[in-house]
Design a protein around this motif. Structure first.
Motif, mmCIF file in Angstrom:
data_model
loop_
_atom_site.group_PDB
_atom_site.id
_atom_site.type_symbol
_atom_site.label_atom_id
_atom_site.label_comp_id
_atom_site.label_asym_id
_atom_site.label_seq_id
_atom_site.Cartn_x
_atom_site.Cartn_y
_atom_site.Cartn_z
ATOM 1 N N ARG A 170 2.020 45.227 31.235
ATOM 2 C CA ARG A 170 2.495 44.485 29.997
ATOM 3 C C ARG A 170 2.379 43.799 28.690
ATOM 4 N N GLY A 171 0.907 43.973 28.467
ATOM 5 C CA GLY A 171 0.186 43.803 26.754
ATOM 6 C C GLY A 171 1.179 43.982 26.081
ATOM 7 N N VAL A 172 1.223 45.734 26.466
ATOM 8 C CA VAL A 172 1.680 46.667 25.682
ATOM 9 C C VAL A 172 2.705 46.353 24.925
ATOM 10 N N ALA A 173 4.126 45.658 26.101
ATOM 11 C CA ALA A 173 4.760 45.924 25.978
ATOM 12 C C ALA A 173 5.204 44.554 25.732
ATOM 13 N N LEU A 405 -5.686 39.375 11.869
ATOM 14 C CA LEU A 405 -5.677 39.648 12.675
ATOM 15 C C LEU A 405 -5.931 39.284 14.682
ATOM 16 N N PHE A 406 -6.218 38.025 14.438
ATOM 17 C CA PHE A 406 -6.619 36.826 16.049
ATOM 18 C C PHE A 406 -5.394 36.246 15.759
ATOM 19 N N TYR A 407 -4.781 35.695 14.329
ATOM 20 C CA TYR A 407 -3.166 35.136 14.549
ATOM 21 C C TYR A 407 -2.116 36.043 15.606
ATOM 22 N N GLY A 408 -2.515 37.405 15.049
ATOM 23 C CA GLY A 408 -1.611 37.505 15.605
ATOM 24 C C GLY A 408 -1.754 38.342 16.749
ATOM 25 N N GLY A 409 -2.881 38.551 17.392
ATOM 26 C CA GLY A 409 -3.486 38.866 18.904
ATOM 27 C C GLY A 409 -2.876 38.000 19.736
ATOM 28 N N GLY A 410 -2.720 36.985 19.220
ATOM 29 C CA GLY A 410 -2.659 35.270 20.273
ATOM 30 C C GLY A 410 -1.190 35.589 19.965
ATOM 31 N N PHE A 411 -0.154 36.117 18.890
ATOM 32 C CA PHE A 411 1.434 36.456 19.949
ATOM 33 C C PHE A 411 1.845 37.189 20.412
ATOM 34 N N GLY A 412 0.995 38.569 20.318
ATOM 35 C CA GLY A 412 1.068 39.641 20.782
ATOM 36 C C GLY A 412 0.804 39.443 22.834
ATOM 37 N N MET A 413 -0.463 38.819 22.854
ATOM 38 C CA MET A 413 -0.803 38.296 24.310
ATOM 39 C C MET A 413 -0.008 37.346 24.890
ATOM 40 N N ILE A 414 0.186 36.301 24.471
ATOM 41 C CA ILE A 414 1.422 35.116 25.030
ATOM 42 C C ILE A 414 2.075 35.478 26.507
ATOM 43 N N PRO A 415 3.003 37.108 25.117
ATOM 44 C CA PRO A 415 3.967 36.755 26.326
ATOM 45 C C PRO A 415 3.726 37.619 27.986
ATOM 46 N N ALA A 416 2.081 38.127 27.164
ATOM 47 C CA ALA A 416 2.210 39.050 28.880
ATOM 48 C C ALA A 416 0.598 38.316 29.841
ATOM 49 N N PHE A 417 0.225 37.207 28.717
ATOM 50 C CA PHE A 417 -0.533 36.671 29.607
ATOM 51 C C PHE A 417 0.464 35.284 30.764
ATOM 52 N N LEU A 418 1.648 35.012 29.897
ATOM 53 C CA LEU A 418 2.838 34.287 30.583
ATOM 54 C C LEU A 418 2.973 34.690 32.052
ATOM 55 N N ALA A 419 3.692 36.080 31.436
ATOM 56 C CA ALA A 419 4.106 37.148 32.628
ATOM 57 C C ALA A 419 3.215 37.242 33.515
ATOM 58 N N ASP A 420 1.705 37.079 33.637
ATOM 59 C CA ASP A 420 0.506 37.192 34.365
ATOM 60 C C ASP A 420 1.080 36.318 35.443
ATOM 61 N N GLN A 421 0.856 35.452 34.394
ATOM 62 C CA GLN A 421 0.630 33.915 35.857
ATOM 63 C C GLN A 421 2.420 33.776 36.309
#
Length: 472
Positions: A170-173, A405-421
């Motif tokens: 999910r993170g990569v996707a 860099l961290f701003y983009g990382g937040g956007f990249g991780m949040i869909p995977a984090f939501l899918a995890d939860q």
């Protein structure tokens, strides 16, 4: 009220057998669909939508076109009028994503992309008209409201299918689904500058003019988004990879439970294609006992905490993106072309954050990286005023790029984090709703920034040559 409840309660995407058969082909009878085709299509759509991040390159040209030149010793000065459009677009972006997220899940990503592209193009045309008739309020409506709605719908359209087709990574996707958005302003500042003209904000000499720039780029974005949208689709019923379905929350695939339900499954082929696999005397796929409905997901304590976390982690980056070119020109004394290069550099960092941090989070978890992001950004925001005051080019750019860099990382991780939860099934809707925290970030950040800026301009105006403010 009943309609609203129904709208947010149903996310089922119902397709006929004929449609499911068609979706197994990218080009009927020639090329079978492969889930990896989704990745370049998503990047193409997000590169168009991500042109929003190049808005800072429009601030000075739009103000010059509507109000005339505003120079201080030959350097264009930002009136902080056109930049309001960006914050309106951000606010509308999140609201549109939240409201239309469940609709997208029920109607599929192609219809979402088509709607987003159409609104984005219509907003660009209205903006062109607004600049031509010199009405800034119409710019706010055209780009801020209409295009902002299109950007919000277009942004979430490729995220949901990638989360569903790649449940095992999910993170990569998620990173691939949104990385193009971060890279949208790598190319856009130069296309804008080439069409408007390098010296337009100093002498009003232009190539095609500011209004026509919106028409040309709007048409290009519309074409790319629609063509890429044709590739997008949802997985068929029963789709799973390594025991993970669209309902599975993180870790639940490792827990065994009784099977009951339908008598056939759809399995993922090694090369990324999918096909129906009949099973004699089959024990069908179970409903995941850990899956949550959309209303329960949105009302959970975990979602509320994630909402607050995302709000805090995105504010600094959003403000930096909206003002980077003005800062580089006004504060550091460079020209428009140099500012465009640094805007592209910030976009590269944004893009890299969306790719690298979600990938790393697949191995070490999303939460530690979000905590690190908040800590690092807090330190850099504290250092940034000193760097700007001292006109430290390396200091300002380092702060901007790391925050990006961290701003983009937040956007990249949040869909995977939501899918995890909450499972991939709800990710389109939950992702849309959590983007409203980004919208609130834009509104709150803009109010704070502009109030501080106004106070500082008033304080320093008497000390600045010709009474002109020397801030951004």
């Amino acid at each position: 009220m009943q309609y609203i409840t129904k709208h947010f309660s149903s996310t089922d995407f119902i397709r006929s057998d004929a449609q499911l058969e068609r979706e197994q082909w990218l080009i009927p009878g020639v090329i079978r669909f492969n889930r990896y085709f989704l990745m370049p299509a998503a990047v193409a759509i997000q590169l168009c939508v991500g042109s929003l991040y190049a808005w800072s390159g429009y601030n000075l040209p739009i103000e010059a076109a509507i109000y005339g030149l505003n120079l201080n010793k030959g350097t264009p000065v930002d009136r902080n009028i056109a930049s309001v459009t960006f914050y309106i677009a951000v606010a509308v972006f999140g609201c549109a994503a939240a409201i239309l997220g469940p609709w997208l899940e029920r109607n599929g990503p192609f219809k979402g992309t088509l709607l987003g592209a159409s609104l984005f193009f219509a907003g660009s045309l209205i903006t062109a008209l607004a600049i031509y008739v010199k009405q800034i309020w119409l710019v706010y409506i055209g780009y801020g409201v209409v295009a902002g709605m299109g950007l919000g719908v277009g942004y979430i359209s490729p995220v949901s299918p990638l989360q569903k087709f790649f449940p095992e990574m999910r993170g990569v996707a998620a990173g691939l689904a949104v990385c193009g958005f971060g890279g949208g302003s790598i190319i856009a500042p130069f296309t804008q500058l080439a069409l408007i003209g390098n010296t337009y904000t100093k002498d009003l000499n232009t190539v095609v003019g500011v209004p026509l720039t919106f028409v040309i780029l709007g048409a290009c974005y519309f074409t790319v988004m629609v063509l890429a949208g044709l590739v997008l689709r949802m997985p068929p019923p029963g789709y799973q990879v390594r025991g993970i379905t669209i309902d599975t929350i993180a870790g639940a695939e490792n827990i065994s439970h009784d099977r009951e339900g339908s008598t056939q499954t759809l399995s993922e082929k090694k090369e990324g294609e999918y096909q129906e696999v009949p099973v004699e005397d089959a024990k069908p796929l179970p409903k995941d006992p850990f899956s949550l409905s959309l209303p329960k997901s949105l009302g959970s304590k975990e979602f509320i905490l994630m909402y607050a976390m995302f709000f805090g982690s995105q504010m600094a980056g959003l403000l930096m993106i909206s003002k980077i070119q003005s800062i580089v020109i006004n504060q550091l004394g460079t020209d428009a072309l140099t500012a465009a290069y640094y805007n592209s550099g910030l976009s590269i960092c944004n893009l890299l954050g969306r790719l690298l941090l979600p990938t790393i989070s697949d191995f070490i978890g999303r939460k530690p990286i979000f905590i690190l992001s908040l800590l690092v950004q807090a330190i850099l925001v504290g250092f940034l005023p000193t760097a700007i005051h001292d006109k430290s080019f390396p200091g300002v750019i380092t702060c901007a790029f790391v925050i990006g860099l961290f701003y983009g990382g937040g956007f990249g991780m949040i869909p995977a984090f939501l899918a995890d939860q909450f499972g991939s099934k709800n990710v389109g809707a939950t992702h849309g709703v959590i983007l409203t925290s980004w919208s609130l970030t834009g509104v709150a950040g803009a109010l704070i920034f502009n109030s501080v800026l106004t106070a500082e301009n008033a304080r320093l105006q008497t000390n600045t040559p010709e009474g002109k403010p020397n801030l951004v």
